[in-house]
Design an enzyme around this catalytic site. Structure first.
Site, PDB file in Angstrom:
ATOM      1  N   CYS A   8       0.818  -1.215   0.000  1.00 45.73           N
ATOM      2  CA  CYS A   8       0.000   0.000   0.000  1.00 45.73           C
ATOM      3  C   CYS A   8       0.854   1.269   0.000  1.00 45.73           C
ATOM      4  O   CYS A   8       0.456   2.291   0.555  1.00 45.73           O
ATOM      5  CB  CYS A   8      -0.967   0.008   1.173  1.00 45.73           C
ATOM      6  N   ARG A  10       3.175   4.081  -2.505  1.00 44.81           N
ATOM      7  CA  ARG A  10       2.765   4.975  -3.588  1.00 44.81           C
ATOM      8  C   ARG A  10       2.211   4.196  -4.775  1.00 44.81           C
ATOM      9  O   ARG A  10       1.125   4.499  -5.269  1.00 44.81           O
ATOM     10  CB  ARG A  10       3.956   5.831  -4.039  1.00 44.81           C
ATOM     11  N   ARG A  31       0.777  -4.490   5.600  1.00 37.53           N
ATOM     12  CA  ARG A  31       1.226  -5.276   6.749  1.00 37.53           C
ATOM     13  C   ARG A  31       0.570  -4.778   8.034  1.00 37.53           C
ATOM     14  O   ARG A  31       0.282  -3.585   8.167  1.00 37.53           O
ATOM     15  CB  ARG A  31       2.751  -5.175   6.897  1.00 37.53           C
ATOM     16  N   LYS A 103      10.127  -3.292 -10.052  1.00 40.05           N
ATOM     17  CA  LYS A 103      11.224  -3.314 -11.013  1.00 40.05           C
ATOM     18  C   LYS A 103      12.530  -3.494 -10.256  1.00 40.05           C
ATOM     19  O   LYS A 103      12.926  -2.627  -9.483  1.00 40.05           O
ATOM     20  CB  LYS A 103      11.242  -2.004 -11.815  1.00 40.05           C
ATOM     21  N   GLY A 132       6.625  -0.786 -17.215  1.00 44.44           N
ATOM     22  CA  GLY A 132       6.582   0.303 -18.176  1.00 44.44           C
ATOM     23  C   GLY A 132       6.488   1.663 -17.524  1.00 44.44           C
ATOM     24  O   GLY A 132       6.478   1.795 -16.294  1.00 44.44           O
ATOM     25  N   LYS A 187      16.395   0.222 -16.052  1.00 44.10           N
ATOM     26  CA  LYS A 187      16.072   1.632 -16.313  1.00 44.10           C
ATOM     27  C   LYS A 187      16.243   2.440 -15.027  1.00 44.10           C
ATOM     28  O   LYS A 187      16.582   3.627 -15.074  1.00 44.10           O
ATOM     29  CB  LYS A 187      14.673   1.774 -16.914  1.00 44.10           C
ATOM     30  N   SER A 249      10.905  10.982 -10.419  1.00 45.41           N
ATOM     31  CA  SER A 249      11.638   9.722 -10.370  1.00 45.41           C
ATOM     32  C   SER A 249      12.511   9.626  -9.122  1.00 45.41           C
ATOM     33  O   SER A 249      13.450  10.409  -8.937  1.00 45.41           O
ATOM     34  CB  SER A 249      12.519   9.581 -11.620  1.00 45.41           C
ATOM     35  N   GLU A 269      15.205   1.676  -5.988  1.00 44.10           N
ATOM     36  CA  GLU A 269      15.454   0.265  -6.281  1.00 44.10           C
ATOM     37  C   GLU A 269      16.715   0.056  -7.113  1.00 44.10           C
ATOM     38  O   GLU A 269      17.319  -1.011  -7.103  1.00 44.10           O
ATOM     39  CB  GLU A 269      14.255  -0.335  -7.037  1.00 44.10           C
TER      40      GLU A 269
END
Length: 320
Positions: A8, A10, A31, A103, A132, A187, A249, A269
């Site tokens: 839960c 963003r 959680r 990702k 994507g 990416k 980003s 990430e």
């Protein structure tokens, strides 16, 4: 159709909002004790969007999994294996379709997330990926985008694309699971590199980063058995605008803040993915100059500006 979203934050809250918007009955799981979940329960909104009354909330993993036909997982990639060890103990999981909406690569092993899924859940479980470009802030304003859903099982791909396709998100069938997963994960790596260039005042080099980054990543995809052309599709190159240039980003902002010495508190990430790529580079004996430069900066603490300049201003050589 009943859909559960596990996670839960963003992106998870957006996925609940979106799948409900396109006509599904949605349950959003967090959680026990999750601050995000408690806030959503009290106010039905976070800093990005407001959730309608039709979305249900739960902190019971069993309830969320049991009630849904399609289960979307949106958590940190590095937590996936331990999380699935809990999910795998639940009943009827082989009757569900799971979609991984994250990702990354497993840092210590370099494994793709569907590989981690199969190892923990068993080969009989149905899994796909939803990848994507797109930011919650833009989707909330009604700005459309294109994304990819892919699986090793074409029926999983067809069913999930049919379930979630809309005018807001136009889905394409992902034909190369290896290439799409590697492309989507990496990416974020290029996003960190772009942020470092921004922070060091070398933003004009982002064009070179885009050109050279796709080339080197196509080599590792080919070595791993994927289609090297996939890197030029939506999961990677198609996501560059949202990752290399967008103020939203997290990975680009992490890179910029790192160069400027500003603490960064959100999830990027791409950092763990850099570690995973360093491992894959050695396993497959593929040179990844940009990824190696980022590894030297973040894990060997080399001086950022010098590494970046040396990377892009190497001795003269043929472009191709």
């Amino acid at each position: 159709m009943n859909v559960s979203v596990l996670g839960c934050g963003r992106w998870g809250s957006f996925l609940a909002w979106y799948t409900n918007r396109v006509g599904h009955d949605v349950m959003l799981w967090g959680r026990p004790g999750s601050k995000n979940l408690e806030s959503l329960r009290l106010e039905r909104k976070n800093e990005y969007l407001e959730l309608p009354e039709t979305i249900k909330f739960t902190d019971s993993l069993e309830e969320a999994v049991e009630s849904a036909e399609i289960i979307i997982i949106s958590i940190s990639a590095q937590q996936l294996r331990s999380f699935l060890q809990t999910v795998s103990a639940l009943p009827h999981i082989d009757e569900k379709i799971f979609l991984l909406c994250m990702k990354g690569l497993e840092a210590g092993t370099g494994k793709r997330l569907t590989q981690v899924f199969k190892e923990e859940m068993g080969a009989g479980c149905h899994v796909g990926v939803w990848l994507g470009p797109g930011h919650v802030q833009d989707f909330r304003k009604g700005i459309p985008n294109c994304m990819v859903i892919g699986s090793d099982e074409i029926e999983v791909t067809k069913k999930t694309v049919e379930a979630f396709n809309s005018e807001l998100i136009r889905f394409y069938y992902g034909q190369d699971l290896i290439g799409n997963e590697i492309g989507a994960a990496t990416k974020n790596v290029m996003g960190i590199a772009a942020g470092m260039l921004d922070g060091a005042g070398y933003s004009s080099l982002k064009g070179a980063l885009m050109a050279r980054g796709t080339r080197e990543l196509s080599r590792i995809i080919r070595a791993m058995g994927g289609n090297d052309l996939t890197i030029y599709g939506l999961s990677h190159l198609g996501d560059y605008e949202a990752t290399l240039f967008s103020p939203h980003s997290n990975n680009r902002r992490f890179g910029e803040d790192y160069v400027k010495g500003i603490p960064f508190t959100k999830l990027a990430e791409g950092v763990a993915t850099i570690e995973a790529l360093h491992h894959l580079s050695e396993v497959y004996d593929v040179e990844l100059p940009i990824c190696s430069a980022l590894y030297a900066i973040l894990f060997e603490h080399k001086e950022t500006s010098k590494v970046l300049v040396d990377l892009f201003l190497r001795p003269v050589k043929f472009e191709f």
